[in-house]
Design a protein around this motif. Structure first.
Motif, short mmCIF file in Angstrom:
data_model
loop_
_atom_site.label_atom_id
_atom_site.label_comp_id
_atom_site.label_asym_id
_atom_site.label_seq_id
_atom_site.Cartn_x
_atom_site.Cartn_y
_atom_site.Cartn_z
N ALA A 94 11.49 -53.56 15.35
CA ALA A 94 12.24 -53.88 14.14
C ALA A 94 11.79 -55.18 13.49
N ALA A 95 10.83 -55.88 14.09
CA ALA A 95 10.39 -57.16 13.52
C ALA A 95 9.91 -57.00 12.08
N ALA A 96 9.27 -55.89 11.80
CA ALA A 96 8.78 -55.66 10.45
C ALA A 96 9.91 -55.27 9.52
N GLY A 97 10.94 -54.65 10.04
CA GLY A 97 12.07 -54.27 9.21
C GLY A 97 11.86 -52.95 8.52
N ASP A 98 12.74 -52.67 7.58
CA ASP A 98 12.75 -51.41 6.85
C ASP A 98 11.88 -51.53 5.61
N ILE A 99 10.88 -50.66 5.52
CA ILE A 99 9.99 -50.71 4.35
C ILE A 99 10.51 -49.87 3.20
N GLY A 100 11.57 -49.10 3.42
CA GLY A 100 12.14 -48.29 2.35
C GLY A 100 11.11 -47.36 1.75
N ALA A 101 11.01 -47.34 0.44
CA ALA A 101 10.09 -46.46 -0.28
C ALA A 101 8.73 -47.10 -0.52
N MET A 102 8.48 -48.25 0.11
CA MET A 102 7.25 -49.01 -0.13
C MET A 102 6.02 -48.22 0.31
N ASN B 175 8.58 -57.53 1.99
CA ASN B 175 8.24 -58.43 3.09
C ASN B 175 7.97 -57.66 4.38
N ALA B 176 8.76 -56.61 4.63
CA ALA B 176 8.53 -55.79 5.83
C ALA B 176 7.17 -55.10 5.76
N TYR B 177 6.79 -54.66 4.57
CA TYR B 177 5.49 -54.01 4.42
C TYR B 177 4.36 -55.01 4.62
#
Length: 129
Positions: free
Chosen positions: A46-54, A96-98
């Protein structure tokens, strides 16, 4: 003279991206590039987090426009960025996650950096304008 400064900034950004990518690649202990799961998170955790629709293309557009706005309309940069995030249906956190995901994937990072440079050049126009 202004366009010369822009190219220096672009070159520095590319060098920083390549340096971070090389450093991350040397530190990656798994020996394999992370992948993105169905929940939009990297398999690295989860360090990168949620990239959503990126996607690569959305990331490039946002990064290039961010640099462009910083050069041409810094006074309205925040509101312009918010509009850009809304246009693509992503958040700053997704962006930022991407970026974290790209830091862990050197081959993809280089391709995205090349796309970014091309797109920023298109936005800034030919040298000497």
């Amino acid at each position: 003279m202004k366009s010369k400064n822009i190219w220096i900034i672009v070159a520095l950004i590319i060098l920083i991206i390549i340096g971070v990518v090389a450093w991350q690649g040397a530190v990656n202990k798994t020996g394999k590039a992370p992948t993105i799961n169905d929940a939009g998170q990297t398999e690295e955790g989860a360090a990168a987090g949620d990239i959503g629709a990126m996607t690569d293309d959305i990331f490039v557009e946002i990064a290039a426009h961010s640099t462009y706005y910083a050069q041409t309309d810094m006074e309205n940069w925040l509101s312009l960025m918010e509009s850009l995030y809304n246009q693509y249906g992503v958040t700053e956190e997704n962006f930022n996650a991407y970026a974290v995901f790209l830091d862990s994937n050197p081959d993809l990072s280089v391709k995205v950096a090349e796309k970014y440079t091309k797109r920023l050049t298109e936005l800034l126009g030919p040298i000497g304008e």
